[in-house]
Scaffold this active site. Structure first.
Site, mmCIF file in Angstrom:
data_model
loop_
_atom_site.group_PDB
_atom_site.id
_atom_site.type_symbol
_atom_site.label_atom_id
_atom_site.label_comp_id
_atom_site.label_asym_id
_atom_site.label_seq_id
_atom_site.Cartn_x
_atom_site.Cartn_y
_atom_site.Cartn_z
ATOM 1 C CD GLU A 265 -24.592 -8.086 32.420
ATOM 2 O OE1 GLU A 265 -25.134 -7.021 32.076
ATOM 3 O OE2 GLU A 265 -24.598 -9.117 31.723
ATOM 4 C CG ASP A 338 -28.963 -11.961 28.815
ATOM 5 O OD1 ASP A 338 -30.059 -11.378 28.855
ATOM 6 O OD2 ASP A 338 -27.888 -11.390 28.572
ATOM 7 C CD GLU A 366 -28.613 -8.454 24.373
ATOM 8 O OE1 GLU A 366 -29.522 -8.076 25.130
ATOM 9 O OE2 GLU A 366 -27.461 -8.685 24.775
#
Ligand code: GCU
Length: 671
Positions: A265, A338, A366
């Site tokens: 990323e 993820d 998240e």
């Protein structure tokens, strides 16, 4: 008289300013009886252990307890032996863990027999994604407890108190290591003023048995060291890291080591210089080796290539198996994508046989409703840890592939991305505290059941005093009308969330980067495909789901037989992973004979109903909970209920464009 009052008010005011977290978490029970403690040794850790025993003892009044350091081959470093008359351990930290274990058993009605208790993993770490400016990446509980800005590094007494409470909570569940900053690491973390603050944290954590680690940026030698490169083969770069490590150990003699996110990323890494992950990790490992420090190198890597994102980490890391130094641990997220609401385990577990691999779990939610939804994560982690990899035959669960019992490894470790911030209740949601607690308990004992963890946590956090005295009718009533239903709610909560968000193996269908609400349609023009939901759900007129069989991306081939064969066959693939591995026709018959489309509708509907039930369970719990926590949780459940409805309606109405079939009429209409 007046001045004393004024001073008192000032003191009260200033402490409330400093110590923002006022929740006692699961450590709220005060001693009801007295205990006599003998211990021939003294140390900061043992002093803490003795105080904890005195302050929270609930056992026999006037009991004699001896704390003793012994040599015992059956004990691991942090392990202990418990008996009615004392605790024996090899280390001071072992004694402290033994004390917390005795207190927990007293407070939850467990018995104390002559047990040997050893942890499953040597290193039980929290990873804080805290930035030096005080913000927390994917943090939903306020600002960082460690950092508040690069210009505000001085350590206050409020900081010290807070870090002490944090350390105590961690020690009470066996967490023995912490990474103080975000994996998207600022190079500044290695500058001297920042290291000095890290030292102050480490000094507070040390007596609680907790080692301090830092996440580092691979380009640090260039950015803060003034070198022209960060190439791991460059002698000046190697020397820079060695010097930096030396400086850190001068400040923090028991420093644990580095956590590194590299070539992921947008973060810099060895590939920027034509080197591979092993080259980068080993260079750092060499610098840390003389001090027994370790490198935790993350395998969370993927790029916008044509290759299925779920396959990329395996593709990149498997060829490097055996090339890492023995003080490098590869940190792998539980699933191959993820931290989705439900993922199959990453195929790297058990597959890397010559490299130490550690699981990374996400305590902060998240992708699971953040600090609004009530989701008890222990069930999800239990499912993961007990997953059968088949890599070394039957019984090679993820837990056993990582705890050192199958592979010869120098360290065993597990990490959880923390959900902690400056919010008064630490975690944003009162029930999110249970996930911090659960992570520690499962890291300590990966065979413990989620039900036991929920039971313990509820008794410690909401329990009446003297829970073990079943003579009291209040306690009986509490057990029946609070503990049992609320525990069941916790145990059902993860499945409920999967149902209303992403049932049957759907994944990553969130709107935008906040990862909160539904957005299966979300695909702004120009956006990387693998950052948009249609990449993952692949809905079309024929069906829905990501084909990861041989006719698709073939990600299934990364799993070991017989699992790979089971996943590849539409008839044997567990339905919870159906759309993860297959593109399935809308009319496919499910095991219960419903069509896929109807089953999808039923699952979404079920999720909404489950949250409605949770609301009822909680409303009935009112008389057992203090007004503040009752109202806070009630409020959040209301919001969760609305969100669940929104997830269901949005996803079903969107997918209906492809299925072109009605939502079964017996289900509630979209709102
Ligand atoms: C997720 C998360 C990022 C985080 C990343 C990581 O993608 O959204 O915020 O940095 O994981 O684990 O590195």
């Amino acid at each position: 008289m007046k001045t004393t009052k004024l001073i008192l008010i000032l003191i009260l005011f200033s402490t409330s300013l400093f110590a923002e977290n006022d929740s006692e978490l699961w450590l709220r029970k005060k001693a009801t009886t007295q205990v006599n403690i003998q211990c021939s040794k003294s140390s900061p850790t043992i002093d803490i252990a003795i105080n904890e025993l005195k302050n929270s003892w609930q056992g026999e009044d006037g009991a004699n307890i001896e704390l003793k350091i012994i040599k015992d081959k059956q004990l691991k470093a942090d392990g202990f032996r418990l008996s009615r008359t004392g605790i024996q351990a090899k280390t001071d930290a072992g004694l402290l863990y033994g004390v917390f274990e005795i207190l927990r058993r007293q407070q939850t009605g467990g018995s104390i027999t002559g047990d040997i208790v050893n942890p499953s993993y040597d290193l039980r770490l929290l990873n804080h994604w805290d930035n030096l400016n005080g913000s927390v990446e994917r943090g939903y509980a306020g600002r960082s407890i460690f950092w508040r800005g690069i210009d505000s590094l001085e350590v206050t007494s409020g900081d010290l108190n807070l870090w002490k409470e944090y350390a105590r909570a961690n020690a009470s569940v066996g967490i023995n290591a912490t990474v103080l900053n975000n994996v998207n690491a600022s190079p500044s973390v290695l500058t001297t003023p920042v290291l000095e603050r890290a030292k102050a944290v480490a000094d507070v954590l040390r007596p609680y048995g907790i080692k301090t680690y830092l996440a580092v940026n691979f380009a640090s030698p260039e950015v803060i060291g003034g070198l022209e490169t960060a190439d791991p083969f460059d002698p000046a770069v190697k020397a820079w890291w060695k010097e930096k490590v030396k400086e850190i150990y001068t400040l923090i003699p028991d420093f644990g080591g580095f956590l590194v996110k590299a070539n992921s990323e947008g973060q810099p890494g060895p590939q920027n210089f034509g080197r591979n992950h092993a080259d980068g990790a080993n260079m750092m490992a060499e610098a840390l080796e003389p001090y027994n420090g370790i490198v935790m190198w993350r395998a969370f890597v993927y790029d916008p290539s044509d290759e299925d994102r779920a396959k990329q980490a395996y593709n990149e890391f498997m060829p490097l198996d055996g090339q890492f130094h023995d003080n490098v641990i590869i940190q792998v997220k539980n699933g191959p994508i993820d931290f989705q609401p439900r993922e199959p385990f990453s195929p790297l577990f058990g597959a890397m046989k010559k490299t130490t691999v550690m699981p990374e779990l996400q305590v902060t939610m998240e992708y699971l409703g953040q600090s609004v939804h009530l989701v008890f994560l222990a069930t999800m982690w239990e499912e993961f840890l007990k997953s059968e990899t088949w890599q070394e035959g039957a019984g090679s669960t993820v837990a056993r592939c990582t705890d050192g019992s199958i592979f010869n490894q120098k360290y065993s470790a597990i990490a959880g991305v923390a959900n902690i911030g400056l919010d008064a209740n630490w975690c944003g949601h009162d029930f999110a505290q249970a996930n911090w607690y659960a992570f520690g308990r499962q890291a300590w004992d990966h065979s413990i059941s989620s039900a036991q963890i929920a039971d313990e946590w509820l008794k410690l956090t909401f329990g009446p005093q003297n829970i073990d005295k079943e003579t009291s009718s209040y306690d009986l009533e509490w057990n029946l009308s609070f503990l049992q239903p609320v525990k069941q709610m916790m145990l059902n909560s993860h499945e409920a969330t999967v149902n209303y968000m992403m049932p049957l193996g759907l994944h990553h269908i969130f709107s935008a980067h906040a990862h909160y609400g539904p957005g299966p349609w979300w695909a702004p023009r120009g956006m990387r495909a693998d950052w948009t939901p249609p990449y993952y759900h692949q809905a079309d007129s024929l069906g829905i789901g990501f084909d990861r069989t041989a006719s698709g991306s073939d990600a299934i081939s990364q799993y070991h037989e017989p699992l790979a064969g089971q996943l590849a066959d539409l008839n044997t693939c567990p339905e919870v992973y159906l759309l993860w591995f297959h593109h399935v026709s809308w009319d496919h018959k499910m095991k219960n004979n419903r069509t896929l489309w109807n089953e999808l509708c039923y699952r979404y509907d079920e999720g909404v109903k489950q949250v409605r039930e949770f609301q009822q369970v909680w409303d009935k719990a009112e008389r057992f909970v203090d007004a503040e926590r009752f109202a806070a949780v009630q409020h959040k459940l209301t919001e969760q209920g609305m969100n669940a409805q929104e997830w269901k309606d949005a996803c079903l109405l969107y997918f209906q464009q492809f299925s072109k079939q009605p939502i079964p009429y017996e289900l509630e209409r979209p709102l």
